[in-house]
Design a protein around this motif. Structure first.
Motif, short mmCIF file in Angstrom:
data_model
loop_
_atom_site.label_atom_id
_atom_site.label_comp_id
_atom_site.label_asym_id
_atom_site.label_seq_id
_atom_site.Cartn_x
_atom_site.Cartn_y
_atom_site.Cartn_z
N UNK A 279 0.78 -1.13 -0.11
CA UNK A 279 -0.03 -0.06 0.01
C UNK A 279 0.80 1.24 -0.13
N UNK A 280 0.51 2.22 -0.83
CA UNK A 280 1.18 3.61 -0.78
C UNK A 280 0.15 4.43 -0.31
N UNK A 281 0.75 5.77 0.08
CA UNK A 281 -0.01 7.02 0.39
C UNK A 281 -0.26 7.74 -1.10
N UNK A 282 -1.60 7.72 -1.32
CA UNK A 282 -2.01 8.53 -2.42
C UNK A 282 -2.48 9.97 -2.12
N UNK A 283 -2.13 11.15 -2.52
CA UNK A 283 -2.54 12.20 -2.48
C UNK A 283 -3.35 12.86 -3.55
N UNK A 313 -15.56 5.40 -10.68
CA UNK A 313 -13.98 5.41 -11.02
C UNK A 313 -13.33 5.15 -9.77
N UNK A 314 -12.07 4.53 -9.71
CA UNK A 314 -11.32 4.07 -8.61
C UNK A 314 -9.95 4.70 -8.68
N UNK A 315 -9.57 4.94 -7.48
CA UNK A 315 -8.05 5.80 -7.60
C UNK A 315 -7.47 4.60 -6.51
N UNK A 316 -6.28 4.17 -7.04
CA UNK A 316 -5.60 3.14 -6.15
C UNK A 316 -4.52 2.92 -6.90
N UNK A 317 -3.53 2.04 -6.09
CA UNK A 317 -2.41 1.61 -6.59
C UNK A 317 -2.45 0.29 -7.11
N UNK A 318 -2.75 0.11 -8.44
CA UNK A 318 -3.11 -1.18 -9.02
C UNK A 318 -1.92 -1.88 -9.97
N UNK A 319 -2.06 -3.05 -9.95
CA UNK A 319 -0.82 -3.94 -10.40
C UNK A 319 -0.83 -3.65 -11.73
#
Length: 356
Positions: A279-283, A313-319
């Motif tokens: 997981x990463x912090x997304x600003x 819509x999705x804001x995330x750290x996806x593969x």
């Protein structure tokens, strides 16, 4: 004198509030929201707290940083100054700014640009800062070194509204009792009171923009910043009328908590989960809003979904995105779908069109 003033404030802080006191504060909040002193999220939060406040102290906290609304004649119904204390005439720097204050400062900056006090870059930067300023202190800083500074808002002379109202009520009761005692002739029967249907008036509804639009995302982001004091998430998913958020737990950054948004934020559950290792912090403040707005507008055409519309819509750290990204999903009434992925900067990373 100082001890008596402190004692009065302490007494007011625990004195029980009446329905009329809560209504007075709600009226002030309605007015200052219309003036731009509060964002939508702040207004909804304070209005809810006003409705459940138990003491005068709780109510006073809700208006302590506000200017007295102009629509009420420049005199708020809930005063921050106590009877007998001197009124300096100046609001504290932390007092919330109105749209009119921002307009006044912008006009001063325009005049300073016209007479050469500011160059073009300075004028642009200061004007943008004025538009985003939340307090009178932030606005005054922008014009502190100008030769012609606009006058600061002046607060009205303080009155002890609660004590004055109570004293007037007691005096009125005394006069009524005296008149009733000395009168010999029978009083005429009072006219029947006119019935008022309070349910006939439509409620004031402040519409939340559709969250799958640029206006909706901006609205959501503003509320998020007010609620949490930052714009950082692990994941955010926005549907048309609701959203969900995963972020670090407030008491332990190694855990995450889930929140639901529908005009306001609430915990989706009381449970917390171990934060994933990747997981990463997304600003969210780093999102290129212009690019996001264009992508949301053109998503149906880009994914070739017949009669399609953005579902969420999705804001995330996806593969599939190699870092934080925004995945926009498009669908129609017959379950045909496609999606596209853009970086937070707005760069198009991948399109997955409908291939029916």
């Amino acid at each position: 004198m100082g001890d008596s003033g402190q004692a009065g404030r302490a007494a007011d802080s625990v004195t029980r509030a009446r329905d009329i006191d809560r209504a007075q504060v709600s009226t002030v909040l309605d007015a200052v929201y219309a003036e731009g002193q509060l964002s939508a999220g702040e207004y909804h939060d304070r209005a809810a707290r006003a409705g459940t406040a138990r003491t005068l102290g709780e109510l006073e906290q809700l208006t302590a940083d506000l200017q007295s609304p102009a629509v009420l004649g420049g005199q708020g119904t809930v005063e921050r100054k106590r009877f007998g204390r001197r009124n300096s005439g100046a609001y504290p720097a932390r007092t919330r700014a109105r749209d009119a204050d921002r307009t006044r400062i912008t006009a001063a900056l325009d005049a300073a640009r016209a007479d050469g006090q500011l160059d073009a870059d300075e004028h642009t930067a200061y004007t943008e800062s004025a538009s985003a300023a939340r307090t009178l202190g932030e606005l005054s800083t922008l014009v502190a070194d100008l030769q012609q500074r606009p006058p600061a808002p002046v607060k009205p002379k303080a009155r002890n509204t609660f004590r004055i109202a109570t004293g007037a009520a007691v005096l009125l009761v005394g006069i009524s009792a005296f008149v009733w005692t000395v009168r010999t002739e029978p009083a005429p029967a009072p006219a029947p009171a006119e019935t008022v249907d309070y349910d006939a008036a439509p409620p004031l509804v402040i519409q939340t923009p559709t969250l799958t639009t640029l206006a909706g995302f901006t609205y959501f982001l503003d509320d998020y910043r007010v609620q949490f004091g930052d714009t950082v998430v692990d994941e955010a998913v926005l549907h048309a009328d609701q959203a969900s958020v995963v972020r670090r737990a407030p008491d332990n950054p190694s855990w995450t908590a889930d929140y639901r948004y529908q005009g306001g934020f609430a915990r989706a559950s009381t449970q917390i989960s171990t934060r994933e290792r990747d997981a990463v912090d997304i600003d969210l403040a780093q999102v290129n809003t212009d690019a996001l707005g264009a992508a949301l507008t053109n998503a149906a055409a880009m994914t070739a979904v017949p009669d399609g519309a953005v579902t969420h819509f999705r804001i995330a750290n996806d593969s599939w995105s190699d870092g934080p990204a925004i995945t926009i999903f498009v669908g129609n009434e017959v379950d045909q779908s496609g999606h596209l992925v853009i970086a937070l900067s707005g760069e198009l990373l991948k399109t997955y069109p409908y291939e029916g």
